[in-house]
Design a protein around this motif. Structure first.
Motif, PDB file in Angstrom:
ATOM      1  N   MET A  31       0.875  -1.167   0.000  1.00  0.00           N
ATOM      2  CA  MET A  31       0.000   0.000   0.000  1.00  0.00           C
ATOM      3  C   MET A  31       0.917   1.223   0.000  1.00  0.00           C
ATOM      4  O   MET A  31       1.802   1.342   0.833  1.00  0.00           O
ATOM      5  CB  MET A  31      -0.883  -0.002   1.252  1.00  0.00           C
ATOM      6  CG  MET A  31      -2.021   0.964   1.186  1.00  0.00           C
ATOM      7  SD  MET A  31      -3.287   0.521  -0.022  1.00  0.00           S
ATOM      8  CE  MET A  31      -4.050  -0.899   0.739  1.00  0.00           C
ATOM      9  N   TYR A  32       0.716   2.102  -0.961  1.00  0.00           N
ATOM     10  CA  TYR A  32       1.494   3.337  -1.046  1.00  0.00           C
ATOM     11  C   TYR A  32       0.608   4.508  -0.653  1.00  0.00           C
ATOM     12  O   TYR A  32      -0.532   4.608  -1.102  1.00  0.00           O
ATOM     13  CB  TYR A  32       1.994   3.565  -2.485  1.00  0.00           C
ATOM     14  CG  TYR A  32       3.047   2.597  -2.922  1.00  0.00           C
ATOM     15  CD1 TYR A  32       4.400   2.844  -2.689  1.00  0.00           C
ATOM     16  CD2 TYR A  32       2.705   1.426  -3.589  1.00  0.00           C
ATOM     17  CE1 TYR A  32       5.371   1.951  -3.096  1.00  0.00           C
ATOM     18  CE2 TYR A  32       3.673   0.527  -4.001  1.00  0.00           C
ATOM     19  CZ  TYR A  32       5.004   0.793  -3.746  1.00  0.00           C
ATOM     20  OH  TYR A  32       5.969  -0.096  -4.147  1.00  0.00           O
ATOM     21  N   PHE A  33       1.151   5.380   0.180  1.00  0.00           N
ATOM     22  CA  PHE A  33       0.496   6.644   0.523  1.00  0.00           C
ATOM     23  C   PHE A  33       1.360   7.721  -0.113  1.00  0.00           C
ATOM     24  O   PHE A  33       2.532   7.860   0.227  1.00  0.00           O
ATOM     25  CB  PHE A  33       0.421   6.806   2.040  1.00  0.00           C
ATOM     26  CG  PHE A  33      -0.426   5.740   2.688  1.00  0.00           C
ATOM     27  CD1 PHE A  33      -1.779   5.951   2.908  1.00  0.00           C
ATOM     28  CD2 PHE A  33       0.119   4.523   3.054  1.00  0.00           C
ATOM     29  CE1 PHE A  33      -2.562   4.967   3.491  1.00  0.00           C
ATOM     30  CE2 PHE A  33      -0.660   3.531   3.635  1.00  0.00           C
ATOM     31  CZ  PHE A  33      -2.002   3.756   3.849  1.00  0.00           C
ATOM     32  N   ILE A  34       0.785   8.464  -1.063  1.00  0.00           N
ATOM     33  CA  ILE A  34       1.581   9.359  -1.899  1.00  0.00           C
ATOM     34  C   ILE A  34       1.017  10.775  -1.858  1.00  0.00           C
ATOM     35  O   ILE A  34      -0.182  10.973  -2.076  1.00  0.00           O
ATOM     36  CB  ILE A  34       1.596   8.877  -3.367  1.00  0.00           C
ATOM     37  CG1 ILE A  34       1.962   7.393  -3.436  1.00  0.00           C
ATOM     38  CG2 ILE A  34       2.546   9.718  -4.211  1.00  0.00           C
ATOM     39  CD1 ILE A  34       1.677   6.751  -4.785  1.00  0.00           C
ATOM     40  N   LYS A  35       1.887  11.755  -1.591  1.00  0.00           N
ATOM     41  CA  LYS A  35       1.496  13.162  -1.685  1.00  0.00           C
ATOM     42  C   LYS A  35       1.815  13.609  -3.104  1.00  0.00           C
ATOM     43  O   LYS A  35       2.950  13.492  -3.563  1.00  0.00           O
ATOM     44  CB  LYS A  35       2.256  14.026  -0.693  1.00  0.00           C
ATOM     45  CG  LYS A  35       1.838  15.505  -0.741  1.00  0.00           C
ATOM     46  CD  LYS A  35       2.673  16.379   0.168  1.00  0.00           C
ATOM     47  CE  LYS A  35       2.438  16.045   1.618  1.00  0.00           C
ATOM     48  NZ  LYS A  35       3.051  17.039   2.529  1.00  0.00           N
ATOM     49  N   VAL A  36       0.803  14.113  -3.823  1.00  0.00           N
ATOM     50  CA  VAL A  36       0.958  14.482  -5.225  1.00  0.00           C
ATOM     51  C   VAL A  36       0.590  15.945  -5.419  1.00  0.00           C
ATOM     52  O   VAL A  36      -0.467  16.386  -4.966  1.00  0.00           O
ATOM     53  CB  VAL A  36       0.070  13.598  -6.137  1.00  0.00           C
ATOM     54  CG1 VAL A  36       0.175  14.017  -7.589  1.00  0.00           C
ATOM     55  CG2 VAL A  36       0.441  12.124  -5.979  1.00  0.00           C
ATOM     56  N   GLN A  37       1.459  16.682  -6.097  1.00  0.00           N
ATOM     57  CA  GLN A  37       1.168  18.073  -6.448  1.00  0.00           C
ATOM     58  C   GLN A  37       0.325  18.069  -7.713  1.00  0.00           C
ATOM     59  O   GLN A  37       0.703  17.479  -8.721  1.00  0.00           O
ATOM     60  CB  GLN A  37       2.472  18.843  -6.681  1.00  0.00           C
ATOM     61  CG  GLN A  37       2.251  20.305  -6.967  1.00  0.00           C
ATOM     62  CD  GLN A  37       3.557  21.079  -7.101  1.00  0.00           C
ATOM     63  OE1 GLN A  37       4.645  20.503  -7.078  1.00  0.00           O
ATOM     64  NE2 GLN A  37       3.444  22.377  -7.240  1.00  0.00           N
ATOM     65  N   VAL A  38      -0.849  18.727  -7.652  1.00  0.00           N
ATOM     66  CA  VAL A  38      -1.752  18.762  -8.805  1.00  0.00           C
ATOM     67  C   VAL A  38      -1.901  20.156  -9.412  1.00  0.00           C
ATOM     68  O   VAL A  38      -2.503  20.314 -10.462  1.00  0.00           O
ATOM     69  CB  VAL A  38      -3.145  18.171  -8.476  1.00  0.00           C
ATOM     70  CG1 VAL A  38      -3.037  16.678  -8.189  1.00  0.00           C
ATOM     71  CG2 VAL A  38      -3.797  18.891  -7.303  1.00  0.00           C
TER      72      VAL A  38
END
Length: 77
Positions: A31-38
């Motif tokens: 399981m990956y928890f990813i902070k993504v800039q949108v």
């Protein structure tokens, strides 16, 4: 690989989609928890499941949180 899944479920069209930081949790896969800039100031947190290699499946978007900032801590959710 999960950008189209996110855009469809969040009803957004992201010009920027850059992973900034991530954490992992080993389950029956990862399981990956990813902070993504949108965008310039907007971030989302994604929860992505990657099954074990022998299952031959790509990553799947499990859930997401919108309205995040660069400084919001990435936590398990």
């Amino acid at each position: 690989q999960v950008k189209p899944q996110f855009e469809s479920r969040a009803n957004m069209n992201c010009v920027v989609f850059t992973a900034v930081v991530y954490k992992t949790q080993v389950v029956a896969g990862t399981m990956y928890f990813i902070k993504v800039q949108v965008s310039d100031a907007d971030y989302v947190h994604l929860k992505v499941f990657q099954s074990l290699p022998y299952e031959n499946q790509g990553p799947s978007l499990e859930s997401f949180q919108t309205g995040k900032t660069r400084d919001d801590p990435l936590t398990y959710f």
